[in-house]
Design a protein around this motif. Sequence first.
Motif, short mmCIF file in Angstrom:
data_model
loop_
_atom_site.label_atom_id
_atom_site.label_comp_id
_atom_site.label_asym_id
_atom_site.label_seq_id
_atom_site.Cartn_x
_atom_site.Cartn_y
_atom_site.Cartn_z
N PRO A 1 -52.93 17.12 -30.54
CA PRO A 1 -51.87 17.76 -31.33
C PRO A 1 -50.54 17.80 -30.61
CG PRO A 1 -53.51 19.37 -30.60
CD PRO A 1 -54.08 18.03 -30.32
N ALA A 2 -50.56 17.91 -29.27
CA ALA A 2 -49.30 17.92 -28.52
C ALA A 2 -48.61 16.57 -28.63
CB ALA A 2 -49.55 18.27 -27.06
N VAL A 3 -49.38 15.47 -28.55
CA VAL A 3 -48.81 14.13 -28.68
C VAL A 3 -48.26 13.91 -30.08
CG1 VAL A 3 -49.32 11.67 -28.64
CG2 VAL A 3 -50.23 13.14 -26.87
N ASP A 4 -48.97 14.38 -31.09
CA ASP A 4 -48.50 14.25 -32.46
C ASP A 4 -47.14 14.93 -32.63
OD1 ASP A 4 -50.75 12.85 -33.14
OD2 ASP A 4 -51.78 14.54 -34.07
N THR A 5 -47.01 16.12 -32.06
CA THR A 5 -45.73 16.84 -32.13
C THR A 5 -44.65 16.09 -31.38
OG1 THR A 5 -46.86 18.98 -32.30
CG2 THR A 5 -44.56 19.03 -31.59
N LEU A 6 -44.98 15.58 -30.20
CA LEU A 6 -44.01 14.82 -29.41
C LEU A 6 -43.51 13.62 -30.20
CD1 LEU A 6 -42.92 14.94 -26.42
CD2 LEU A 6 -44.57 13.15 -25.92
N ASN A 7 -44.41 12.92 -30.88
CA ASN A 7 -44.03 11.75 -31.66
C ASN A 7 -43.13 12.13 -32.83
OD1 ASN A 7 -44.24 8.91 -32.11
ND2 ASN A 7 -45.60 9.32 -33.82
N GLU A 8 -43.44 13.25 -33.48
CA GLU A 8 -42.64 13.71 -34.60
C GLU A 8 -41.24 14.12 -34.18
OE1 GLU A 8 -44.88 16.89 -36.21
OE2 GLU A 8 -46.51 15.62 -36.95
N ARG A 9 -41.11 14.57 -32.93
CA ARG A 9 -39.82 15.09 -32.45
C ARG A 9 -39.07 14.10 -31.57
NH1 ARG A 9 -41.57 17.88 -35.78
NH2 ARG A 9 -41.91 20.14 -35.77
N ALA A 10 -39.51 12.84 -31.58
CA ALA A 10 -38.90 11.84 -30.71
C ALA A 10 -37.53 11.38 -31.18
CB ALA A 10 -39.82 10.62 -30.58
N ALA A 11 -37.20 11.60 -32.43
CA ALA A 11 -35.95 11.06 -33.00
C ALA A 11 -34.70 11.47 -32.23
CB ALA A 11 -35.82 11.45 -34.46
N PRO A 12 -34.53 12.73 -31.80
CA PRO A 12 -33.31 13.07 -31.05
C PRO A 12 -33.14 12.27 -29.76
CG PRO A 12 -34.35 15.07 -31.86
CD PRO A 12 -35.32 13.94 -32.11
N VAL A 13 -34.26 11.98 -29.08
CA VAL A 13 -34.17 11.19 -27.86
C VAL A 13 -33.73 9.76 -28.20
CG1 VAL A 13 -35.44 10.27 -25.88
CG2 VAL A 13 -35.94 12.57 -26.72
N LEU A 14 -34.35 9.18 -29.21
CA LEU A 14 -33.97 7.84 -29.64
C LEU A 14 -32.51 7.77 -30.06
CD1 LEU A 14 -37.17 6.97 -31.70
CD2 LEU A 14 -36.25 5.55 -29.88
#
Length: 251
Positions: free
Chosen positions: A233-246
Amino acid sequence: MALEHRQLGPVYAVQYALRVLESVDTHRNGVTAEQLAREIGVPLGYLTQVLAMLRRERYLGMVPGGGYVIGESTVLLGSAARDGVLAEKLKAILADLRDEVGAAVYFSRYDDGEVRIIDFADGPDAPKVNEWVDFRSAAHASAVGKCLLAQLDHDGRREHLSRHRPARFTSRTEVDDRVLLTKLERQPASVPTLDLQEYAVGTVCAAIPVTIGKTVACLALSMPVARAHRLRPAVDTLNERAAPVLLTMSL
């Protein structure tokens, strides 16, 4: 490009975010979400996700009456202080991600043939990995390293492993070049790269690529093995929130 009827993935979100910023920049007095949706050709319901992210990261602001304008972060990224602004922006994003996923979070790049941890966010309840072996020499065992190597071509991977010969750090460390190269070749970009006590006993890690263009980079997290049940679940959240970094990397 038509949007699918689902939540925007980070790469698609960034592609549309860049188009939104370009469009808003042509409207000095502000533009409504409805007008942006017409100009960009994105359904308003999907555009709302992108606008919310851009406002949260201060790439957009609003004027009285509800129109969107270019925000503070976008202006600063165009200034002479760009490098410092990018560093502070990344630090703030990583801290937010750490708090949301409850684990230490890292942003890494493959620069000049080496694995580099650009920045990380940890804390008392989110301890970082004990770097007992230099990460530059541990790409074959760490989630960060494997995620970065998986984004290279076959020759690039072989060249890296020829310079940094795989060493055994734990009983789980894979040191056979052929096996490593096969696993890296078959690693889907959409699946997180894992380190399940391969680099250090007692620690599990996962990494996801966050690359646009030619930059090879990733986001990763680590946590004690006792919390391994929280890794997915932590990785899923990280993936969902990756847009600001990109997005920060893209501007």
